[in-house]
Design a protein around this motif. Structure first.
Motif: not given
Length: 103
Positions: A10-30
Motif C-alpha cells: 500500500n503506497n510504497g509500504r509492505i506488510d510481510p505478515e498480513a494474513i489472508i484466509g477463510y473464516d468458516r463460521p462467517l463463510r467469508t474470505f478475510f
C-alpha cells in the motif's frame, strides 16, 4: 479457519505478515494487514471479512482490497487451493444463525 501469510502493499509500504484466509463460521474470505505495534487496540489498518458472507469469493476480497489501494502478493498456489476447497464445502448454519441472532 484458515490463515496464510502474504505480502500486502500500500503506497510504497509492505506488510510481510498480513494474513489472508477463510473464516468458516462467517463463510467469508478475510484479510488483515498493517497491524500497528504501538497501538493499544492492535486493530489492523485494513481488516476485511468480518461479517457473515461478506466476501464469498476470493476474487471479491481481492477486488475490495484493490479499491482501497492495497495489493496482495506472495499468496502460494497451494494455499489458494486450500482456501478455495474450504470455502467450497457445505457449511451448516452457525449457532448464532440458528438462534436468530445473525441474519
Amino acid at each position: 479457519m484458515s490463515r496464510y501469510y502474504v505480502n500486502l502493499h500500500n503506497n510504497g509500504r509492505i506488510d510481510p505478515e498480513a494474513i489472508i484466509g477463510y473464516d468458516r463460521p462467517l463463510r467469508t474470505f478475510f484479510l488483515q494487514g498493517f497491524i500497528p505495534l504501538d497501538s493499544e487496540l492492535d486493530e489492523p489498518e485494513i481488516w476485511l471479512g468480518t461479517f457473515l458472507e461478506e466476501f464469498p469469493t476470493l476474487e471479491s476480497l481481492v477486488e475490495e482490497a484493490r479499491t482501497r489501494g492495497f495489493e496482495i502478493a506472495g499468496l502460494k498456489q497451494a494455499d489458494m487451493i486450500a482456501m478455495l476447497a474450504e470455502a467450497g464445502q457445505k457449511h451448516e448454519p452457525s449457532l448464532g444463525e440458528r438462534l436468530g441472532w445473525i441474519k
